[in-house]
Design a protein around this motif. Structure first.
Motif, PDB file in Angstrom:
ATOM      1  N   ASN A 283       3.778  -2.843  -8.726  1.00 47.73           N
ATOM      2  CA  ASN A 283       2.408  -2.533  -9.145  1.00 47.73           C
ATOM      3  C   ASN A 283       1.572  -1.974  -7.996  1.00 47.73           C
ATOM      4  O   ASN A 283       0.739  -1.085  -8.195  1.00 47.73           O
ATOM      5  CB  ASN A 283       1.738  -3.780  -9.725  1.00 47.73           C
ATOM      6  N   ALA A 284       1.798  -2.502  -6.780  1.00 46.18           N
ATOM      7  CA  ALA A 284       1.037  -2.037  -5.615  1.00 46.18           C
ATOM      8  C   ALA A 284       1.373  -0.572  -5.310  1.00 46.18           C
ATOM      9  O   ALA A 284       0.481   0.246  -5.051  1.00 46.18           O
ATOM     10  CB  ALA A 284       1.341  -2.919  -4.408  1.00 46.18           C
ATOM     11  N   ILE A 285       2.658  -0.234  -5.337  1.00 48.50           N
ATOM     12  CA  ILE A 285       3.072   1.150  -5.065  1.00 48.50           C
ATOM     13  C   ILE A 285       2.518   2.099  -6.128  1.00 48.50           C
ATOM     14  O   ILE A 285       1.971   3.161  -5.807  1.00 48.50           O
ATOM     15  CB  ILE A 285       4.613   1.251  -4.995  1.00 48.50           C
ATOM     16  N   GLN A 286       2.631   1.699  -7.390  1.00 49.31           N
ATOM     17  CA  GLN A 286       2.147   2.556  -8.468  1.00 49.31           C
ATOM     18  C   GLN A 286       0.628   2.712  -8.413  1.00 49.31           C
ATOM     19  O   GLN A 286       0.106   3.805  -8.656  1.00 49.31           O
ATOM     20  CB  GLN A 286       2.566   1.988  -9.827  1.00 49.31           C
ATOM     21  N   THR A 287      -0.076   1.650  -8.078  1.00 47.61           N
ATOM     22  CA  THR A 287      -1.537   1.713  -7.956  1.00 47.61           C
ATOM     23  C   THR A 287      -1.949   2.669  -6.849  1.00 47.61           C
ATOM     24  O   THR A 287      -2.870   3.476  -7.011  1.00 47.61           O
ATOM     25  CB  THR A 287      -2.111   0.309  -7.672  1.00 47.61           C
ATOM     26  N   ALA A 288      -1.267   2.574  -5.703  1.00 52.32           N
ATOM     27  CA  ALA A 288      -1.581   3.467  -4.589  1.00 52.32           C
ATOM     28  C   ALA A 288      -1.374   4.923  -4.987  1.00 52.32           C
ATOM     29  O   ALA A 288      -2.211   5.794  -4.691  1.00 52.32           O
ATOM     30  CB  ALA A 288      -0.707   3.114  -3.384  1.00 52.32           C
ATOM     31  N   LEU A 289      -0.287   5.214  -5.670  1.00 53.65           N
ATOM     32  CA  LEU A 289       0.003   6.592  -6.103  1.00 53.65           C
ATOM     33  C   LEU A 289      -1.041   7.066  -7.118  1.00 53.65           C
ATOM     34  O   LEU A 289      -1.507   8.213  -7.050  1.00 53.65           O
ATOM     35  CB  LEU A 289       1.399   6.669  -6.706  1.00 53.65           C
ATOM     36  N   ASN A 290      -1.424   6.189  -8.040  1.00 52.81           N
ATOM     37  CA  ASN A 290      -2.427   6.550  -9.050  1.00 52.81           C
ATOM     38  C   ASN A 290      -3.780   6.861  -8.426  1.00 52.81           C
ATOM     39  O   ASN A 290      -4.547   7.681  -8.938  1.00 52.81           O
ATOM     40  CB  ASN A 290      -2.587   5.428 -10.074  1.00 52.81           C
ATOM     41  N   GLN A 291      -4.071   6.196  -7.300  1.00 52.99           N
ATOM     42  CA  GLN A 291      -5.349   6.377  -6.620  1.00 52.99           C
ATOM     43  C   GLN A 291      -5.281   7.428  -5.514  1.00 52.99           C
ATOM     44  O   GLN A 291      -6.260   7.634  -4.803  1.00 52.99           O
ATOM     45  CB  GLN A 291      -5.821   5.042  -6.045  1.00 52.99           C
ATOM     46  N   GLY A 292      -4.132   8.086  -5.378  1.00 57.76           N
ATOM     47  CA  GLY A 292      -3.975   9.112  -4.366  1.00 57.76           C
ATOM     48  C   GLY A 292      -3.917   8.566  -2.953  1.00 57.76           C
ATOM     49  O   GLY A 292      -4.240   9.280  -1.997  1.00 57.76           O
ATOM     50  N   GLN A 293      -3.508   7.315  -2.791  1.00 59.35           N
ATOM     51  CA  GLN A 293      -3.439   6.685  -1.474  1.00 59.35           C
ATOM     52  C   GLN A 293      -2.017   6.747  -0.923  1.00 59.35           C
ATOM     53  O   GLN A 293      -1.049   6.942  -1.669  1.00 59.35           O
ATOM     54  CB  GLN A 293      -3.882   5.214  -1.570  1.00 59.35           C
ATOM     55  N   ARG A 294      -1.894   6.584   0.396  1.00 66.24           N
ATOM     56  CA  ARG A 294      -0.590   6.515   1.023  1.00 66.24           C
ATOM     57  C   ARG A 294       0.084   5.200   0.633  1.00 66.24           C
ATOM     58  O   ARG A 294      -0.580   4.190   0.421  1.00 66.24           O
ATOM     59  CB  ARG A 294      -0.716   6.593   2.550  1.00 66.24           C
ATOM     60  N   THR A 295       1.384   5.229   0.554  1.00 67.85           N
ATOM     61  CA  THR A 295       2.123   4.014   0.219  1.00 67.85           C
ATOM     62  C   THR A 295       2.787   3.437   1.464  1.00 67.85           C
ATOM     63  O   THR A 295       3.977   3.122   1.467  1.00 67.85           O
ATOM     64  CB  THR A 295       3.167   4.299  -0.870  1.00 67.85           C
ATOM     65  N   SER A 296       1.998   3.329   2.516  1.00 67.52           N
ATOM     66  CA  SER A 296       2.492   2.747   3.762  1.00 67.52           C
ATOM     67  C   SER A 296       2.634   1.230   3.585  1.00 67.52           C
ATOM     68  O   SER A 296       2.118   0.647   2.629  1.00 67.52           O
ATOM     69  CB  SER A 296       1.522   3.037   4.898  1.00 67.52           C
ATOM     70  N   LEU A 297       3.300   0.597   4.526  1.00 65.11           N
ATOM     71  CA  LEU A 297       3.534  -0.839   4.446  1.00 65.11           C
ATOM     72  C   LEU A 297       2.212  -1.609   4.417  1.00 65.11           C
ATOM     73  O   LEU A 297       2.039  -2.537   3.625  1.00 65.11           O
ATOM     74  CB  LEU A 297       4.398  -1.293   5.623  1.00 65.11           C
ATOM     75  N   SER A 298       1.273  -1.220   5.286  1.00 68.21           N
ATOM     76  CA  SER A 298      -0.004  -1.932   5.355  1.00 68.21           C
ATOM     77  C   SER A 298      -0.804  -1.770   4.070  1.00 68.21           C
ATOM     78  O   SER A 298      -1.428  -2.729   3.582  1.00 68.21           O
ATOM     79  CB  SER A 298      -0.815  -1.439   6.551  1.00 68.21           C
ATOM     80  N   GLN A 299      -0.787  -0.569   3.489  1.00 65.92           N
ATOM     81  CA  GLN A 299      -1.531  -0.332   2.257  1.00 65.92           C
ATOM     82  C   GLN A 299      -0.914  -1.101   1.086  1.00 65.92           C
ATOM     83  O   GLN A 299      -1.629  -1.666   0.256  1.00 65.92           O
ATOM     84  CB  GLN A 299      -1.561   1.162   1.932  1.00 65.92           C
ATOM     85  N   ILE A 300       0.407  -1.134   1.042  1.00 65.62           N
ATOM     86  CA  ILE A 300       1.089  -1.890  -0.011  1.00 65.62           C
ATOM     87  C   ILE A 300       0.741  -3.370   0.098  1.00 65.62           C
ATOM     88  O   ILE A 300       0.482  -4.044  -0.905  1.00 65.62           O
ATOM     89  CB  ILE A 300       2.618  -1.692   0.084  1.00 65.62           C
TER      90      ILE A 300
END
Length: 265
Positions: A184-201
């Motif tokens: 869910n964290a990875i998909q949310t980041a992609l949906n919001q146009g954010q990087r899917t780095s370790l810290s962001q996840i």
């Protein structure tokens, strides 16, 4: 497949729910000890407090209890036992959900909860009761026998040594639930146009309601006894299982869901 349906067999600790009747047991100063005790019993899923905002002393308790992580349920009804009925309804709903707890901690000495306790015990649930001295029905106490405590026993039970606002028990998360949070964290980041780095996840995983409220990354437990105490090690395990893959496009790698796992979000 519903991964939550595997919770009963794939976990390293029992699941625990706490239900507190604030009108019957007023122990706000010991609330942190109550949480510490609950966490020693297993993986704490819910900590609900039932109060009446029309009563000033109960309304004033909401803010400090919310800060500790309690879910404060307001039952502003003048009818007798209205909060009790709400507590019972929520408990029974939780028991028959796909995240059914193994252990129920009931904070009340009210004899009206006897039928609920018998119901829970008939379903092989362990019930632990906390009550205040001079405010407990003997029939309720007799139902749980050795699993009955007075709230005055809390300091000894959790063995607080230095800072009473902290607990030595490390928060834990079942591996399958952690994978759900990761997807869910990875998909949310992609949906919001954010990087899917370790810290962001890591930040986005903490927004998931199934993720423990703790300052450090929880101990993720697999059914075979394997544990992961760091986010990076947990993500590496997910990579080895083909759930996610890493791709380096800048200074640090980003992580993406495999095609099969994208369909599960």
């Amino acid at each position: 497949m519903n991964l939550h349906s595997q919770v009963k067999t794939n976990r390293c600790q029992p699941l625990v729910n706490l239900y507190w009747d604030l009108q019957n047991v007023s122990i706000q100063k010991s609330a942190h000890l109550l949480l510490s005790f609950a966490q020693t019993q297993g993986h704490l899923l819910a900590q609900n407090v039932y109060y009446n905002s029309q009563c000033q002393n109960q309304a004033q308790a909401k803010k400090p209890l919310s800060r500790l992580g309690f879910d404060c349920r307001d039952v502003p009804c003048p009818l007798k036992d209205s909060a009790d009925h709400q507590l019972i309804a929520h408990c029974l709903k939780d028991i028959h959900s796909d995240r059914s707890p193994d252990i129920i901690i009931l904070v009340s000495g009210d004899g009206d909860f006897c039928p609920l306790v018998r119901n829970l015990q008939s379903l092989d649930k362990k019930v632990i009761i906390f009550a205040q001295l001079g405010n407990v029905k003997q029939k309720l106490k007799d139902l749980v026998q050795d699993d009955f405590y007075f709230v005055d026993q809390l300091p000894k039970l959790v063995q607080v040594k230095t800072n009473p606002q902290t607990t030595a028990v490390k928060a834990q998360l079942i591996y399958e639930e952690a994978i759900d949070c990761l997807r869910n964290a990875i998909q949310t980041a992609l949906n919001q146009g954010q990087r899917t780095s370790l810290s962001q996840i890591g930040k986005l995983m903490r927004h998931n309601p199934h993720f423990p409220k703790c300052s450090k990354f929880p101990l993720v437990c697999k059914s075979d006894g394997t544990t992961f105490s760091k986010l990076s090690k947990f993500v590496n395990a997910a990579i080895s299982e083909g759930i996610v893959y890493a791709k380096t496009t800048g200074k640090e790698p980003e992580f993406f869901l495999s095609e099969r796992n994208r369909l599960l979000v």
